[in-house]
Design an enzyme around this catalytic site. Structure first.
Site, mmCIF file in Angstrom:
data_model
loop_
_atom_site.group_PDB
_atom_site.id
_atom_site.type_symbol
_atom_site.label_atom_id
_atom_site.label_comp_id
_atom_site.label_asym_id
_atom_site.label_seq_id
_atom_site.Cartn_x
_atom_site.Cartn_y
_atom_site.Cartn_z
ATOM 1 N N SER A 5 10.943 67.426 110.698
ATOM 2 C CA SER A 5 11.375 68.308 109.623
ATOM 3 C C SER A 5 12.803 68.790 109.846
ATOM 4 O O SER A 5 13.724 67.992 109.925
ATOM 5 C CB SER A 5 10.388 69.477 109.501
ATOM 6 O OG SER A 5 10.684 70.269 108.374
ATOM 7 N N ASP A 10 15.888 69.457 103.494
ATOM 8 C CA ASP A 10 15.844 69.164 104.923
ATOM 9 C C ASP A 10 15.735 67.655 105.135
ATOM 10 O O ASP A 10 15.592 66.895 104.169
ATOM 11 C CB ASP A 10 14.706 69.931 105.596
ATOM 12 C CG ASP A 10 13.338 69.630 105.020
ATOM 13 O OD1 ASP A 10 13.271 68.990 103.956
ATOM 14 O OD2 ASP A 10 12.326 70.046 105.616
ATOM 15 N N ASP A 15 13.547 65.432 106.003
ATOM 16 C CA ASP A 15 12.443 64.640 105.452
ATOM 17 C C ASP A 15 12.151 64.992 103.999
ATOM 18 O O ASP A 15 11.154 64.555 103.433
ATOM 19 C CB ASP A 15 11.186 64.757 106.310
ATOM 20 C CG ASP A 15 10.609 66.161 106.359
ATOM 21 O OD1 ASP A 15 11.400 67.123 106.283
ATOM 22 O OD2 ASP A 15 9.382 66.305 106.497
ATOM 23 N N ASP A 43 11.141 67.458 102.120
ATOM 24 C CA ASP A 43 9.977 68.147 101.546
ATOM 25 C C ASP A 43 10.278 69.599 101.190
ATOM 26 O O ASP A 43 9.483 70.260 100.536
ATOM 27 C CB ASP A 43 8.760 68.067 102.471
ATOM 28 C CG ASP A 43 8.980 68.689 103.836
ATOM 29 O OD1 ASP A 43 10.123 69.084 104.151
ATOM 30 O OD2 ASP A 43 7.999 68.776 104.614
#
Length: 620
Positions: free
Chosen positions: A180, A337, A339, A341
C-alpha cells in the site's frame, strides 16, 4: 548437513541460548532463529545466519526474528529482507502462498465445493514495489504446483482490480503483492477470499495455522507453467479473459452525473493508478484531467514523492502536484497511493490556495452526492444503506438519516469488514462506503476500497459545483450548516521493532486500566472496549454493560466539552508498527458555523495536547 556445519550450528545454538539468558536476544527471536537454524527446509539461509550469530549481531537478529509476521488488517506487510521470520522475503512469501493454497483446498473439501474434477482457481497481481515481480511470480508458481489454475497479471495492477478479478473470474482465492502506502523498504502479501474481499476471521487464523505447518514448499517453473496452461497471463489479447476492460466498464457504469467540465491534475505517485484511475477518467470523458508527469513513472523508490512516502493522507505528499496545479490553473489535485485503492483530494479555493480534504470530509461529500443523485433518480429506498467503520466520521450517519437510509457503522478498522457487511446485508442495497483513511467504494463490482470510483464521483460533483460557482469546500460548509459541524483529527505514535510492540501494548493497557477522565476541556463519561467486550462508566472504570460485537483491539472514550460531543479512539495498527489515536467532535447547528468550527478545533487541539502528556506520564 556436513560435520563442520553441524559443529557450527551446535556452537551457534549455545551462543543463542546465552544471548537469551543475558537479554541480548529476545526469547521469541531466539526461538524463531533456532527453527531457521535447525530445520532442513531453511538450509539455504543457514550460512548467513551462522555468520550473524558468530558476529554477535543480536540487534540485527532481533529485527529479523522478533516475531512471525502476522496477518493484520491488510494481510502480511512489513520491511523486506533476504531472510527472517519477522520480514517479507522469499521464504515468508512462499510460506504465505503455500499456507493459503493448503487452507483453501481444505475448506473447499470440507464444504463439498471441491472435487478432483474441478480445479481450484486463483488470481495473482502486484504493484510497482521493489521485488513485487519476484514475489508475485513465486506466489503464482506455488499455487500452480498445488494444482490451482492461476490467472496472473503480467503488468502491475491496482488492488481493487484484483478484488474485481477474483469475482469476475470465479476464483476461490486471490493474492495481491503490495504494501500500500508504506515506505520503499516494505512489501506485503494480501490474501483474498472467493467473495473478492480480504480474508476474515476465522480464515486468517486457519491460513496462519497452515503457514506455520509449512516445510518443503513445491513450486512450478513459472515459464513452463505458463506454457502448460497452469498459469494464464491476463493480457488483453486473444482468448484470454479481458479483465482490464471489464473492470473499467464496471466502474464507469456507476456514473451518476453527466457533468465533465472540471480541470484536474492526477498523480499516481509512481504507482499503478494510470492503469486504473486515469483510464477510468478518460473512458468516462473527463478531458480536463492531466497526469502529473514527475510522479507518473512506475518506480518502487517513489523518487519524486517527498520523503519517499507515497501516502496520500499526508498533505506533504501532495505538495509537488499542488505547486504545479496552482501554476497551471487546475481546480483539483487527485492523488492515489501506489496500489491505487485510496484517493486524496486537494481543492483550489480563493487566493489560489489549496485545501487538502481529509478522508472524512471527502467521504461525507461523496456520500451526500451519491445519495442525492440516487434519490433524484428514484432508486433509493429505506432498505438501502451506507457503511463506515467505528473510526470514521459520524457525519455519514447524519447524512444517511437525512435521506432515510441505514448507516452500518459498528465495524472494526479495515475495508474487509465493510466487504463482509455488504455481503451480510445484501450488495443489491449497498450504496456507498467510506473509511477515514481515504478509502471509498460504491457498487457491487468488487469488495475492496477503490480510488477509481472515488475519483469518478469526486470529479462529477466538482464539475456540477463549478457550474454553480462553488467548490467542494463550499459544499462541505453547506453540509455542516445542514447537519452540524463535524471535526476529526488523528495522530500516531510510531513504535518500531520488538521494543515498539511492547510500548504499544503498554499504551493500550494503560488506557484500559486507568482511562483518563479529563483531557483539556473534555470530560469523559464512558469507555467502549471492543477487546474486553465492555462498556465502562468513568471515572470509576466499572463495567455497566456488555459489548458483544465486534471484537478487536479498539478502545473508544466518549465525553463532552461545552457545546461539543467528543470521542477519542485508540488502536494499534494492524499492518504498521504504530498506535493510532482518532479524535472526534461535533457541534450542533444551533451555533453559527464559524463559532462551531472555532469551538471544535480548540477542543480537539486541547484534547490532543492533553492525551500526549497523559501518555508520557502513564504509558512510557
Amino acid at each position: 548437513m556436513s560435520f563442520v556445519e553441524g559443529e557450527r550450528v551446535s556452537a551457534a545454538g549455545r551462543i543463542v541460548k546465552s544471548a537469551i539468558e543475558d537479554g541480548r536476544l529476545l526469547l521469541a527471536a531466539g526461538q524463531n532463529l533456532t527453527r531457521w537454524l535447525s530445520e532442513p527446509y531453511y538450509a539455504d539461509y543457514r550460512p548467513k545466519l551462522l555468520t550473524l550469530i558468530e558476529q554477535s549481531a543480536f540487534d540485527e537478529l532481533n529485527r529479523l526474528f522478533w516475531e512471525r509476521i502476522p496477518f493484520g488488517t491488510g494481510g502480511r506487510r512489513g520491511p523486506m529482507s533476504e531472510f527472517g521470520s519477522a520480514t517479507i522475503n522469499a521464504r515468508t512469501i512462499a510460506e504465505s502462498a503455500q499456507g493459503l493454497a493448503v487452507y483453501v483446498r481444505q475448506v473447499a473439501r470440507e464444504s463439498g465445493s471441491f472435487s478432483d474434477q474441478r480445479k481450484l482457481r486463483a488470481v495473482v497481481a502486484r504493484d510497482t514495489r521493489h521485488r513485487s515481480t519476484e514475489f508475485a511470480r513465486l506466489t503464482a508458481s506455488i499455487l500452480a504446483a498445488n494444482g490451482f489454475e492461476v490467472f496472473y497479471f503480467p503488468e502491475p495492477r491496482a488492488t481493487p482490480e484484483l478484488s474485481f478479478a477474483v469475482r469476475n473470474l470465479h476464483c476461490d482465492t486471490g493474492v495481491m503483492i503490495s504494501a500500500s502506502h508504506n515506505p520503499p523498504s516494505d512489501n506485503g502479501f494480501k490474501a483474498y477470499w472467493s467473495t473478492g474481499g480480504q480474508v476474515l476471521p476465522p480464515h486468517d487464523a486457519g491460513i496462519i495455522g497452515c503457514v506455520d505447518a509449512c516445510q518443503e514448499i513445491p513450486a512450478a517453473d513459472f515459464e513452463q507453467a505458463v506454457s502448460a496452461g497452469q498459469i494464464v497471463l491476463l493480457t488483453e489479447k486473444g482468448d484470454v479473459p479481458r479483465v482490464d476492460q471489464a473492470y473499467i466498464d464496471a466502474v464507469c457504469s456507476l456514473s451518476v452525473s453527466p457533468a465533465r467540465d472540471v480541470k484536474a491534475l492526477y498523480t499516481p505517485m509512481h504507482g499503478v493508478g494510470e492503469s486504473s484511475i486515469y483510464r477510468v477518467l478518460q473512458h468516462a470523458g473527463f478531458e480536463g484531467v492531466e497526469l502529473f508527469e514527475p510522479q507518473r513513472v512506475q518506480d518502487g523508490s517513489f523518487p519524486n514523492v517527498p520523503d519517499h512516502l507515497p501516502n496520500p493522507e499526508r498533505p506533504q505528499a501532495l505538495q509537488p502536484a499542488i505547486d504545479y496545479a496552482r501554476e497551471h490553473g487546475h481546480a483539483l489535485v487527485l492523488a492515489s497511493d501506489p496500489d491505487a485503492d485510496r484517493l486524496a483530494v486537494a481543492v483550489r479555493t480563493s487566493g489560489d490556495q489549496f485545501v487538502c480534504l481529509t478522508g472524512n470530509q471527502f467521504g461525507a461529500l461523496l456520500a451526500d452526492f451519491v445519495l442525492s443523485r440516487r434519490a433524484a433518480q428514484g432508486t433509493l429506498s429505506p432498505g438501502h444503506y451506507i457503511v463506515e467503520t467505528l473510526v470514521t466520521t459520524p457525519m455519514l450517519q447524519a447524512i444517511a438519516r437525512a435521506f432515510g437510509v441505514r448507516a452500518i457503522s459498528d465495524l472494526l478498522v479495515g475495508f474487509k469488514y465493510i466487504a463482509a457487511a455488504m455481503d451480510e446485508h445484501g450488495p443489491d442495497k449497498f450504496v456507498f462506503a467510506a473509511e477515514e483513511s481515504v478509502g471509498y467504494l460504491a457498487g457491487e463490482y468488487c469488495r475492496d476500497k477503490d480510488a477509481c470510483v472515488a475519483a469518478l464521483f469526486g470529479l462529477e460533483l466538482a464539475s456540477e459545483l463549478q457550474r454553480q460557482g462553488k467548490t467542494l469546500v463550499d459544499r462541505l460548509d453547506e453540509l455542516y450548516v445542514e447537519h452540524g459541524y463535524y471535526h476529526e483529527t488523528q495522530f500516531v505514535q510510531v513504535c518500531p521493532g520488538p521494543e515498539g510492540n511492547a510500548q504499544i501494548t503498554r499504551m493500550m493497557l494503560a488506557l484500559r486500566e486507568k482511562a483518563p477522565t479529563k483531557l483539556g476541556s473534555v470530560v469523559f463519561a464512558t469507555a467502549r472496549d471492543f477487546l474486553r467486550h465492555e462498556v465502562r462508566s468513568l471515572p470509576s472504570n466499572t463495567t455497566k454493560s456488555q459489548l458483544p460485537y465486534p471484537s478487536g483491539d479498539l478502545l473508544i472514550l466518549e465525553g463532552t466539552s461545552g457545546p461539543c460531543r467528543v470521542s477519542l479512539a485508540g488502536r494499534p495498527s494492524g499492518t504498521e508498527p504504530k498506535i493510532k489515536f482518532y479524535l472526534f467532535t461535533n457541534c450542533s447547528t444551533e451555533l453559527p458555523l464559524d463559532q462551531a468550527k472555532a469551538a471544535a478545533r480548540k477542543c480537539l487541539s486541547e484534547l490532543e495536547s492533553g492525551l500526549k502528556q497523559w501518555l508520557v506520564s502513564n504509558a512510557t
